[in-house]
Design a protein around this motif. Structure first.
Motif, mmCIF file in Angstrom:
data_model
loop_
_atom_site.group_PDB
_atom_site.id
_atom_site.type_symbol
_atom_site.label_atom_id
_atom_site.label_comp_id
_atom_site.label_asym_id
_atom_site.label_seq_id
_atom_site.Cartn_x
_atom_site.Cartn_y
_atom_site.Cartn_z
ATOM 1 N N ASP A 85 41.274 44.062 36.607
ATOM 2 C CA ASP A 85 40.978 42.621 36.655
ATOM 3 C C ASP A 85 40.443 42.001 38.218
ATOM 4 O OD1 ASP A 85 41.654 42.698 33.565
ATOM 5 O OD2 ASP A 85 43.170 41.640 33.338
ATOM 6 N N ALA A 86 41.236 42.057 39.154
ATOM 7 C CA ALA A 86 41.714 42.316 40.748
ATOM 8 C C ALA A 86 40.077 43.255 40.902
ATOM 9 C CB ALA A 86 42.838 42.616 41.109
ATOM 10 N N VAL A 87 40.400 44.003 40.987
ATOM 11 C CA VAL A 87 38.629 45.002 41.833
ATOM 12 C C VAL A 87 37.783 44.168 41.374
ATOM 13 C CG1 VAL A 87 37.063 47.183 41.628
ATOM 14 C CG2 VAL A 87 39.877 46.486 41.443
ATOM 15 N N ASN A 88 37.738 43.739 39.542
ATOM 16 C CA ASN A 88 36.329 42.836 39.720
ATOM 17 C C ASN A 88 36.307 41.994 39.829
ATOM 18 O OD1 ASN A 88 34.459 42.796 37.218
ATOM 19 N ND2 ASN A 88 35.643 41.463 36.159
ATOM 20 N N LYS A 89 37.310 40.711 40.093
ATOM 21 C CA LYS A 89 37.271 39.775 40.676
ATOM 22 C C LYS A 89 36.369 39.660 42.066
ATOM 23 C CE LYS A 89 39.239 35.287 40.993
ATOM 24 N NZ LYS A 89 40.501 34.271 40.511
ATOM 25 N N ASN A 90 37.197 41.196 42.797
ATOM 26 C CA ASN A 90 36.476 41.526 43.622
ATOM 27 C C ASN A 90 35.313 41.401 44.071
ATOM 28 O OD1 ASN A 90 39.193 40.431 44.675
ATOM 29 N ND2 ASN A 90 39.775 43.082 44.736
ATOM 30 N N TYR A 91 34.756 42.310 43.524
ATOM 31 C CA TYR A 91 33.561 42.633 43.180
ATOM 32 C C TYR A 91 32.089 42.131 43.043
ATOM 33 C CZ TYR A 91 29.735 45.374 41.001
ATOM 34 O OH TYR A 91 28.374 45.554 40.847
ATOM 35 N N THR A 92 32.788 40.756 42.050
ATOM 36 C CA THR A 92 31.756 39.976 41.947
ATOM 37 C C THR A 92 32.025 38.677 42.925
ATOM 38 O OG1 THR A 92 33.183 38.384 40.614
ATOM 39 C CG2 THR A 92 31.612 39.849 39.558
ATOM 40 N N GLU A 93 32.889 38.210 43.543
ATOM 41 C CA GLU A 93 32.771 37.486 44.715
ATOM 42 C C GLU A 93 31.944 38.104 45.852
ATOM 43 O OE1 GLU A 93 37.459 35.592 44.066
ATOM 44 O OE2 GLU A 93 36.562 36.928 46.587
ATOM 45 N N ALA A 94 32.186 39.836 46.340
ATOM 46 C CA ALA A 94 32.041 39.945 47.337
ATOM 47 C C ALA A 94 30.311 40.156 47.279
ATOM 48 C CB ALA A 94 32.196 41.468 46.841
ATOM 49 N N LEU A 95 29.911 40.240 46.036
ATOM 50 C CA LEU A 95 28.230 40.517 45.595
ATOM 51 C C LEU A 95 27.337 38.946 46.047
ATOM 52 C CD1 LEU A 95 27.989 42.028 42.191
ATOM 53 C CD2 LEU A 95 27.551 42.751 43.824
ATOM 54 N N ASN A 96 28.533 37.633 45.867
ATOM 55 C CA ASN A 96 27.715 37.359 45.996
ATOM 56 C C ASN A 96 28.184 36.035 47.152
ATOM 57 O OD1 ASN A 96 25.949 36.736 43.616
ATOM 58 N ND2 ASN A 96 27.494 36.346 42.264
ATOM 59 N N SER A 97 28.557 36.851 48.493
ATOM 60 C CA SER A 97 29.177 36.532 49.593
ATOM 61 C C SER A 97 28.665 35.960 50.645
ATOM 62 C CB SER A 97 30.757 36.963 49.997
ATOM 63 O OG SER A 97 30.040 38.379 50.230
ATOM 64 N N GLU A 98 28.606 35.263 51.536
ATOM 65 C CA GLU A 98 28.514 34.840 52.774
ATOM 66 C C GLU A 98 28.874 35.979 54.308
ATOM 67 O OE1 GLU A 98 25.387 32.843 53.873
ATOM 68 O OE2 GLU A 98 25.461 32.705 51.910
#
Ligand SMILES: [Fe+2]
Length: 244
Positions: A219-232
């Protein structure tokens, strides 16, 4: 009262932005983030004594030494992300301790006995598309960790082209850093320093890797993944690594 206020702000911030993001957005004075579970939470994969020493001694020391390295310099105003992004421009003390702080925060965030892999969430679908199966990914992570000579880390990370990839890095380096040959944002961290496993597994790093790869907080890795994709940050890494 001040401590309570700070705790409440931290809890709200973690709920909104994720555990690892909070560390990334820190600047001097850096702080040891609260461990997201009890010392016993990963037993029997990792014993409580190992977690306690690893968190309260090793991780805490990286935070303390990072503050000492940055104090009184122009880097006091830099976010942890930016310190890592420009790691090659500073001395080893900043590079090693900025990495040590971020890497351990991501490691704690990556582990759980209660959040299994879901092939239908965002990172689950990407894992299946990229690696074919969870087992194939585990084999790559195991190999990355087992073949890392000396101390270091194995990573699942988002590349500057927004793909998933696996690599390892020495010491406290990570793919965010400009000195890393592989660039991107790590979303799952496996610590392969002996202090992460020696009490329970002694010199058997592969046994530790086999066990810990079944204790990932997907669950945490999924959250990290979606955040990373759209991050500055990913855009900054891409522009700094010379890719358009
Ligand atoms: Fe460690």
């Amino acid at each position: 009262m001040e401590n309570n206020k700070r705790l409440i702000i931290t809890i709200i911030a973690v709920l909104v932005a994720g555990y690892t993001s909070i560390v990334s957005a820190q600047k001097y004075p850096f702080e040891l983030p609260k461990l997201p579970y009890e010392y016993t939470a990963l037993d029997p994969v990792i014993d409580a004594q190992t977690i306690e020493i690893h968190y309260s001694k090793h991780h805490a020391t990286y935070v303390k030494n990072l503050n000492n390295a940055v104090k009184g310099t122009k880097y006091e105003g830099y976010l942890l992300d930016d310190l890592m992004l420009h790691a090659g421009e500073y001395g080893d003390a900043v590079r090693n301790n900025a990495g040590g702080h971020f890497n351990h925060a991501l490691y704690w965030n990556s582990l759980s006995l209660n959040n299994p892999f879901d092939p239908h969430n965002e990172v689950g679908k990407a894992v299946m598309t990229t690696f074919g199966s969870l087992d194939s990914l585990k084999k790559l992570l195991n190999k990355a960790g087992a073949t890392r000579f000396g101390s270091g880390w194995a990573w699942l990370y988002v590349t500057t082209d927004k793909k998933l990839a696996v690599c390892s890095s020495p010491n406290q380096d990570n793919p965010i850093m400009d000195i890393s040959p592989e660039r991107g944002i790590p979303i799952l961290a496996i610590d392969v320093w002996e202090h992460a496993y020696y009490l329970k597994y002694q010199n058997k790093r592969v046994d530790y890797l086999n066990a810990i790869l079944n204790a990932i907080n997907w669950d945490a890795v999924n959250k990290n993944y979606t955040e990373a994709l759209n991050s500055e940050l990913l855009k900054k890494i891409k522009s700094k690594s010379g890719k358009q």
